[in-house]
Design a protein around this motif. Structure first.
Motif, PDB file in Angstrom:
ATOM      1  N   ARG A 173     -24.379  29.275  10.707  1.00 57.21           N
ATOM      2  CA  ARG A 173     -23.936  28.694   9.443  1.00 57.21           C
ATOM      3  C   ARG A 173     -22.818  27.663   9.631  1.00 57.21           C
ATOM      4  O   ARG A 173     -22.475  26.961   8.682  1.00 57.21           O
ATOM      5  N   ASN A 174     -22.214  27.620  10.805  1.00 56.74           N
ATOM      6  CA  ASN A 174     -21.101  26.682  11.009  1.00 56.74           C
ATOM      7  C   ASN A 174     -21.542  25.264  10.661  1.00 56.74           C
ATOM      8  O   ASN A 174     -22.639  24.832  11.023  1.00 56.74           O
ATOM      9  N   ARG A 175     -20.647  24.552   9.974  1.00 55.83           N
ATOM     10  CA  ARG A 175     -21.046  23.242   9.471  1.00 55.83           C
ATOM     11  C   ARG A 175     -19.840  22.310   9.446  1.00 55.83           C
ATOM     12  O   ARG A 175     -18.719  22.733   9.157  1.00 55.83           O
ATOM     13  N   GLN A 176     -20.074  21.037   9.737  1.00 51.21           N
ATOM     14  CA  GLN A 176     -19.040  20.010   9.703  1.00 51.21           C
ATOM     15  C   GLN A 176     -19.571  18.837   8.882  1.00 51.21           C
ATOM     16  O   GLN A 176     -20.776  18.557   8.905  1.00 51.21           O
ATOM     17  N   ARG A 177     -18.677  18.180   8.207  1.00 48.60           N
ATOM     18  CA  ARG A 177     -19.090  17.008   7.435  1.00 48.60           C
ATOM     19  C   ARG A 177     -17.876  16.114   7.187  1.00 48.60           C
ATOM     20  O   ARG A 177     -16.722  16.535   7.282  1.00 48.60           O
ATOM     21  N   VAL A 178     -18.165  14.855   6.838  1.00 53.46           N
ATOM     22  CA  VAL A 178     -17.128  13.904   6.464  1.00 53.46           C
ATOM     23  C   VAL A 178     -17.737  12.939   5.454  1.00 53.46           C
ATOM     24  O   VAL A 178     -18.905  12.561   5.566  1.00 53.46           O
ATOM     25  N   TYR A 179     -16.985  12.587   4.455  1.00 53.34           N
ATOM     26  CA  TYR A 179     -17.468  11.638   3.456  1.00 53.34           C
ATOM     27  C   TYR A 179     -16.296  10.800   2.960  1.00 53.34           C
ATOM     28  O   TYR A 179     -15.124  11.173   3.088  1.00 53.34           O
ATOM     29  N   GLY A 180     -16.638   9.633   2.403  1.00 54.27           N
ATOM     30  CA  GLY A 180     -15.621   8.731   1.886  1.00 54.27           C
ATOM     31  C   GLY A 180     -15.396   8.922   0.402  1.00 54.27           C
ATOM     32  O   GLY A 180     -16.289   9.366  -0.330  1.00 54.27           O
ATOM     33  N   ILE A 181     -14.200   8.588  -0.043  1.00 54.99           N
ATOM     34  CA  ILE A 181     -13.808   8.698  -1.449  1.00 54.99           C
ATOM     35  C   ILE A 181     -13.192   7.365  -1.863  1.00 54.99           C
ATOM     36  O   ILE A 181     -12.362   6.808  -1.138  1.00 54.99           O
ATOM     37  N   ALA A 182     -13.594   6.847  -3.009  1.00 54.99           N
ATOM     38  CA  ALA A 182     -13.051   5.568  -3.465  1.00 54.99           C
ATOM     39  C   ALA A 182     -12.991   5.557  -4.978  1.00 54.99           C
ATOM     40  O   ALA A 182     -13.811   6.186  -5.660  1.00 54.99           O
ATOM     41  N   SER A 183     -12.006   4.851  -5.498  1.00 54.39           N
ATOM     42  CA  SER A 183     -11.908   4.652  -6.941  1.00 54.39           C
ATOM     43  C   SER A 183     -11.189   3.339  -7.196  1.00 54.39           C
ATOM     44  O   SER A 183     -10.384   2.882  -6.382  1.00 54.39           O
ATOM     45  N   ALA A 184     -11.496   2.742  -8.323  1.00 53.89           N
ATOM     46  CA  ALA A 184     -10.850   1.487  -8.725  1.00 53.89           C
ATOM     47  C   ALA A 184     -10.730   1.476 -10.233  1.00 53.89           C
ATOM     48  O   ALA A 184     -11.588   2.020 -10.948  1.00 53.89           O
ATOM     49  N   ARG A 195     -12.003  27.520   6.944  1.00 52.43           N
ATOM     50  CA  ARG A 195     -12.342  26.126   6.660  1.00 52.43           C
ATOM     51  C   ARG A 195     -11.160  25.242   7.023  1.00 52.43           C
ATOM     52  O   ARG A 195     -10.019  25.503   6.633  1.00 52.43           O
ATOM     53  N   PHE A 196     -11.432  24.179   7.760  1.00 52.34           N
ATOM     54  CA  PHE A 196     -10.431  23.184   8.122  1.00 52.34           C
ATOM     55  C   PHE A 196     -10.700  21.916   7.304  1.00 52.34           C
ATOM     56  O   PHE A 196     -11.853  21.506   7.157  1.00 52.34           O
ATOM     57  N   ASP A 197      -9.637  21.319   6.767  1.00 53.34           N
ATOM     58  CA  ASP A 197      -9.764  20.121   5.947  1.00 53.34           C
ATOM     59  C   ASP A 197      -8.788  19.054   6.409  1.00 53.34           C
ATOM     60  O   ASP A 197      -7.665  19.365   6.835  1.00 53.34           O
ATOM     61  N   ALA A 198      -9.229  17.799   6.296  1.00 58.39           N
ATOM     62  CA  ALA A 198      -8.347  16.645   6.518  1.00 58.39           C
ATOM     63  C   ALA A 198      -8.719  15.585   5.493  1.00 58.39           C
ATOM     64  O   ALA A 198      -9.911  15.305   5.290  1.00 58.39           O
ATOM     65  N   ASP A 243     -14.297  18.180   6.646  1.00 53.42           N
ATOM     66  CA  ASP A 243     -14.081  19.619   6.687  1.00 53.42           C
ATOM     67  C   ASP A 243     -15.032  20.267   7.679  1.00 53.42           C
ATOM     68  O   ASP A 243     -16.085  19.715   8.028  1.00 53.42           O
ATOM     69  N   ALA A 244     -14.636  21.414   8.143  1.00 54.00           N
ATOM     70  CA  ALA A 244     -15.440  22.185   9.092  1.00 54.00           C
ATOM     71  C   ALA A 244     -15.339  23.658   8.717  1.00 54.00           C
ATOM     72  O   ALA A 244     -14.243  24.167   8.469  1.00 54.00           O
ATOM     73  N   TRP A 245     -16.523  24.334   8.682  1.00 55.77           N
ATOM     74  CA  TRP A 245     -16.578  25.746   8.320  1.00 55.77           C
ATOM     75  C   TRP A 245     -16.975  26.542   9.562  1.00 55.77           C
ATOM     76  O   TRP A 245     -17.985  26.233  10.209  1.00 55.77           O
ATOM     77  N   LEU A 246     -16.209  27.579   9.874  1.00 63.31           N
ATOM     78  CA  LEU A 246     -16.513  28.479  10.990  1.00 63.31           C
ATOM     79  C   LEU A 246     -16.681  29.883  10.437  1.00 63.31           C
ATOM     80  O   LEU A 246     -15.734  30.495   9.941  1.00 63.31           O
ATOM     81  N   PHE A 247     -17.915  30.418  10.514  1.00 63.47           N
ATOM     82  CA  PHE A 247     -18.235  31.708   9.903  1.00 63.47           C
ATOM     83  C   PHE A 247     -18.098  32.842  10.913  1.00 63.47           C
ATOM     84  O   PHE A 247     -18.388  32.680  12.109  1.00 63.47           O
ATOM     85  N   ASP A 248     -17.673  34.009  10.410  1.00 60.46           N
ATOM     86  CA  ASP A 248     -17.556  35.197  11.251  1.00 60.46           C
ATOM     87  C   ASP A 248     -18.942  35.761  11.547  1.00 60.46           C
ATOM     88  O   ASP A 248     -19.706  36.062  10.624  1.00 60.46           O
ATOM     89  N   PHE A 290       0.833  -1.197   0.000  1.00 57.83           N
ATOM     90  CA  PHE A 290       0.000   0.000   0.000  1.00 57.83           C
ATOM     91  C   PHE A 290       0.875   1.258   0.000  1.00 57.83           C
ATOM     92  O   PHE A 290       2.051   1.236   0.358  1.00 57.83           O
ATOM     93  N   ALA A 291       0.235   2.362  -0.365  1.00 57.12           N
ATOM     94  CA  ALA A 291       0.861   3.679  -0.286  1.00 57.12           C
ATOM     95  C   ALA A 291      -0.080   4.581   0.487  1.00 57.12           C
ATOM     96  O   ALA A 291      -1.271   4.704   0.143  1.00 57.12           O
ATOM     97  N   LEU A 292       0.431   5.204   1.532  1.00 55.32           N
ATOM     98  CA  LEU A 292      -0.378   6.068   2.388  1.00 55.32           C
ATOM     99  C   LEU A 292      -0.044   7.524   2.101  1.00 55.32           C
ATOM    100  O   LEU A 292       1.112   7.896   1.905  1.00 55.32           O
ATOM    101  N   SER A 293      -1.073   8.372   2.079  1.00 57.36           N
ATOM    102  CA  SER A 293      -0.895   9.808   1.900  1.00 57.36           C
ATOM    103  C   SER A 293      -1.952  10.537   2.705  1.00 57.36           C
ATOM    104  O   SER A 293      -2.984   9.962   3.076  1.00 57.36           O
ATOM    105  N   ALA A 294      -1.714  11.822   2.960  1.00 53.16           N
ATOM    106  CA  ALA A 294      -2.667  12.594   3.754  1.00 53.16           C
ATOM    107  C   ALA A 294      -2.442  14.082   3.498  1.00 53.16           C
ATOM    108  O   ALA A 294      -1.341  14.515   3.124  1.00 53.16           O
ATOM    109  N   GLU A 295      -3.500  14.876   3.716  1.00 51.39           N
ATOM    110  CA  GLU A 295      -3.428  16.331   3.617  1.00 51.39           C
ATOM    111  C   GLU A 295      -4.201  16.943   4.771  1.00 51.39           C
ATOM    112  O   GLU A 295      -5.260  16.447   5.171  1.00 51.39           O
TER     113      GLU A 295
END
Length: 866
Positions: A542-553, A505-508, A532-537, A449-454
């Motif tokens: 409006r603040n919102r958080q979410r997470v979703y999966g990504i896949a490809s083959a 906006r915070f992203d992982a 990701d998470a959005w924090l509005f001034d 495997f190859a692991l990566s992250a942002e």
């Protein structure tokens, strides 16, 4: 680019000279290491104090070497005479002469029928370059200079008589050359008296003396460019190059725009620019691996009075019964008191593990590039962009910061008032990304495997206050359809209304990749997630958080089979890509209008979506509430994100090719190609399976004939989205005929999503796909059967095709004729051309006639009537 040349004479200077036969010891005079003479035979006359040198005479001083068939040295007068063909080599300079007389006392030299070859990079080693006849072919020549007589004066100046010089590296006669009765070389400059340009058998006097730099980065004037346009008239500048040491230089270029005369106004198509101009360029390389460039172009526009300023009534709107301006009125004039311009800059610093870069464009007003830089692509952009960033790497890990600044240069809907300043009170509330901090882990192998992250944290905010119009209606003044959103939406409880808001906006995004090895089938897969998470001034709702999966083959394979001398290849493949529905909490959806739900099933209606960052608003009866156009995402100028409702796509592809067996030393040739592609939308939000776009591309190439065609069909729109094709035939002389067709709909490009994922190209976007639009063309070129080779005539015709009709006063046909001559050595070319625009079979306006002279290494210049 400025090409430099160097002219040098080899001067042999010594009070007394050692001399010895080749292979023997010194025979006369005290020993010094300044100049060393060798020859096959040396005879010394003690009474006359003369040396007679016969056969393979070689004089060496440091890195310079001089060769001749015979010579003599008078020790009393210090005169060295060389005859029978002289060859001198020093660095890039190789000098050939019939004879040379060198005064060793005064350090002067006189050469007869001399030719200097300045090599493009380096000359062959002096010890190997012994044949005068092989000098021209020994490497590429950057400059060839000839003179009937070349003298080196005691002052060190070099004077050449009856000089010709050319950058053409031709085996025969050069295509063009500069000629002068006398050239004086002093302090790395060549001064030409009464210079002439000899081209195509004609001699054109240049009227004024010329001073050319002979080494890199010399002080002096550069060739003045000349341009013409209907807006600026004739424009030129006189560039002066100023070196500031080894690491810095400045070019100052004062000039003028003359204007084209006639009545002018602020409206596009009738604009004019007149006034003095100034160009500045600063380049720097202070240390190794650090450098940059700053360019400034300014003009004092004496036509600024044509722009009265004022409001843009096309985007006014109504709120609480009162009509409000859609944007701040523009002040009269252009730029800042008539001073207009553009600043471009770039910088790059590299160090072990560190990289810092910056590149950007800034302008004073929205119309400057459209008025003055007709050949720059920047004039077609909606925004001028500046990016800056720095990154530090350590092994597979990296961390850094970056920023993006945008200047909105879109014009308003009022054709009589397009001018708007990009700084100060008139600047728009364009969202910027200031700053962004990020960390990355490049794919690191862990077993199979190859692991990566942002990771990242990004600040979105404009430099000025939020737009009141966008706050009330959801549309900014330059949004598509802003004029239709002319009523403020009542009952909005959000403190920021419908406007986009300042936010962080915070992203992982972690990912793992896998690829099989040792199998006849290429198998690979990616699996990851994004949170990701959005924090509005000032608007926590409006603040919102979410997470979703990504896949490809992906799975691909290649099979092939021979049929005699032909090879048939087939490469089938399938790719699956998916984003899961998001787990979410907090405020309303953010991003694509498709995320916000839209209304009912997919519709090709630009208004069929609501503002994604405002609280959800139910439709009033059958009337859709206007919000940001569906083709635009929130924060679309700088970022985008994947849809929250999830999507899954599949792409099937089969590529085929028919190849001929290669001839010795050559690669195989593909004569037939066929590429079939089909997209399937397996799931898109609440909607299930549908057939996406089908695509096909085919090509055939055999000898002088080439044919190609491609098409895409969208099954949900029941319409072609792309149709293109081309055909061409040519012969061994280069004569050819060609034809082409290109048609597409807007939806073909609007379906491409932006953002961190960039996975999908067949998503449902509620945007009008538009009618087919494109062009068809045909033409050809042929060499004229005349005594002078290289003369070619060409013709091209293009026809605009639009199912919905063309805008008013737009030419539907354009015909272009050109006569081109390229010199035998391809060092120069000249083209005379004319373009004729037609509408409805009638000439729309006067033809555009121009001439272009291309001197290759010395640059090119041209004139056009438009």
């Amino acid at each position: 680019m400025r090409r430099r040349a160097a002219i040098a004479a080899v001067v042999l200077c010594a009070a007394s000279l050692p001399a010895r036969p080749q292979g023997g010891g010194a025979v006369a005079g005290p020993q010094t290491d300044e100049v060393e003479l060798t020859a096959d035979r040396i005879v010394y006359d003690w009474e006359e104090r003369k040396l007679a040198l016969e056969g393979h005479v070689v004089a060496t001083r440091g890195p310079a070497i001089l060769r001749a068939a015979r010579g003599s040295l008078d020790r009393r007068t210090g005169i060295l005479r060389l005859e029978g063909g002289v060859l001198a080599v020093q660095g890039r300079q190789v000098l050939v002469a019939e004879a040379a007389v060198v005064d060793l006392e005064s350090k002067s030299a006189d050469l007869k029928d001399a030719t200097l070859f300045l090599k493009d990079r380096t000359a062959p080693p002096p010890s190997l370059l012994t044949d005068r006849a092989a000098v021209r072919a020994a490497g590429k020549n950057a400059l060839v200079l000839t003179g009937k007589r070349v003298r080196r004066l005691p002052s060190g100046a070099l004077v050449a008589e009856a000089v010709t010089m050319t950058p053409c590296d031709c085996a025969g006669e050069p295509d063009f050359e500069l000629a002068s009765p006398e050239v004086e070389v002093t302090d790395d400059r060549a001064r030409l008296s009464s210079p002439r340009l000899q081209l195509l058998g004609a001699s054109l006097p240049l009227l004024v003396p010329m001073s050319l730099p002979l080494t890199e980065r010399q002080f002096g004037l550069l060739f003045p460019p000349l341009q013409y346009s209907a807006i600026t008239g004739f424009g030129t500048e006189v560039p002066l190059f100023l070196p500031l040491g080894r690491s810095y230089d400045v070019t100052v270029a004062p000039g003028i725009f003359t204007g084209s005369g006639g009545h002018t106004s602020a409206a596009p198509g009738a604009r004019g620019v007149v006034g003095p101009r100034l160009g500045l360029q600063f380049r720097y390389v202070p240390v190794e691996r650090t450098g940059g460039q700053i360019d400034v172009d300014l003009v004092r526009d004496l036509k600024q009075g044509n722009s009265p300023g004022g409001s843009n009534p096309g985007v006014d709107y109504t709120a609480d019964g009162a009509t409000l301006p859609g944007e701040r009125p523009a002040a009269s004039g252009r730029g800042f008191d008539g001073v207009r311009g553009v600043l471009r800059f770039s910088h790059r610093t590299e160090a072990p593990g560190t990289l810092a870069v910056a590149q950007g464009t800034l302008a004073t007003d929205s119309m400057y590039l459209q008025d003055t830089e007709l050949r720059e692509l920047d004039r077609y952009l909606d925004a001028l962009r500046t990016d800056a960033g720095a990154v530090r790497t350590q092994g597979p890990a990296a961390a850094g910061v970056d920023a993006t600044v945008l200047l909105d240069v879109r014009t308003g809907n009022n054709p009589g008032n397009p001018d708007r300043r990009l700084f100060g009170a008139e600047r728009r509330a364009t969202f910027q990304r200031l700053p962004s901090a990020f960390g990355q882990l490049a794919p690191a192998r862990v077993g199979p495997f190859a692991l990566s992250a942002e990771l990242s944290a990004i600040r979105f905010a404009p430099f000025t206050g939020l737009d009141p119009r966008e706050r009330d209606t959801g549309f900014g003044p330059t949004d598509l359809g802003a004029g239709a959103a002319n009523q403020a939406v009542p009952g909005i409880t959000d403190p920021l209304g419908l406007a986009r808001a300042r936010t962080v906006r915070f992203d992982a995004s972690p990912r793992v990749s896998w690829a099989a090895s040792g199998l006849p089938v290429l198998l690979s897969a990616d699996l990851g997630a994004r949170a990701d998470a959005w924090l509005f001034d000032g608007d926590a709702g409006r603040n919102r958080q979410r997470v979703y999966g990504i896949a490809s083959a992906r799975a691909e394979m290649s099979v092939q089979r021979r049929f005699g001398a032909l090879l048939h290849t087939v490469e089938p493949g399938i790719e699956l890509r998916a984003i899961t529905p998001a787990l979410q909490s907090g405020g309303p959806p953010i991003g694509d209008p498709f995320d916000a739900g839209g209304f009912g099933p997919f519709s090709s209606d630009p208004a069929a979506a609501q503002q994604g960052v405002a609280p959800g608003q139910p439709p009033r009866g059958n009337v859709t509430i206007l919000g940001v156009p569906a083709a635009r995402r929130s924060y679309d100028e700088v970022d985008g994100a994947a849809p929250e409702a999830g999507e899954a796509l599949a792409t099937l592809r089969v590529a085929q090719g028919l190849w001929t067996a290669p001839s010795p030393g050559r690669a195989p040739a593909r004569i037939v190609t066929l590429d079939l592609r089909q997209n399937f939308v397996l799931r898109a939000g609440s909607r299930r399976f549908r057939v996406g776009e089908s695509g096909a591309a085919a090509g055939f190439a055999w000898g002088p004939l080439g044919v190609g065609a491609a098409a895409q069909y969208d099954w949900s729109l029941s319409a072609l989205t792309l149709l293109s094709g081309g055909i061409g035939v040519h012969d061994s002389r280069g004569d050819e005929v060609h034809g082409s067709l290109s048609l597409q709909r807007g939806a073909a490009s609007e379906r491409i999503r932006a953002g961190i994922d960039e996975l999908f190209a067949a998503a449902q976007v509620a945007s009008d796909p538009g009618a087919l639009f494109g062009s068809a063309g045909f033409g050809g070129s042929a060499t004229l059967p005349l005594r002078r080779q290289g003369l070619r005539v060409s013709y091209d015709a293009s026809h605009l095709l639009a199912a919905g009709g063309l805008p008013p006063d737009t030419a539907d046909w354009a015909h272009r004729l050109a006569l081109t001559y390229e010199t035998p050595c391809r060092c120069a070319g000249i083209q005379l051309y004319a373009s004729f625009p037609f509408i409805g079979g009638k000439l729309l306006k006067a033809p555009s006639i121009g001439v272009l002279l291309d001197l290759k290494s010395l640059g090119s210049f041209g004139l056009s009537s438009t």
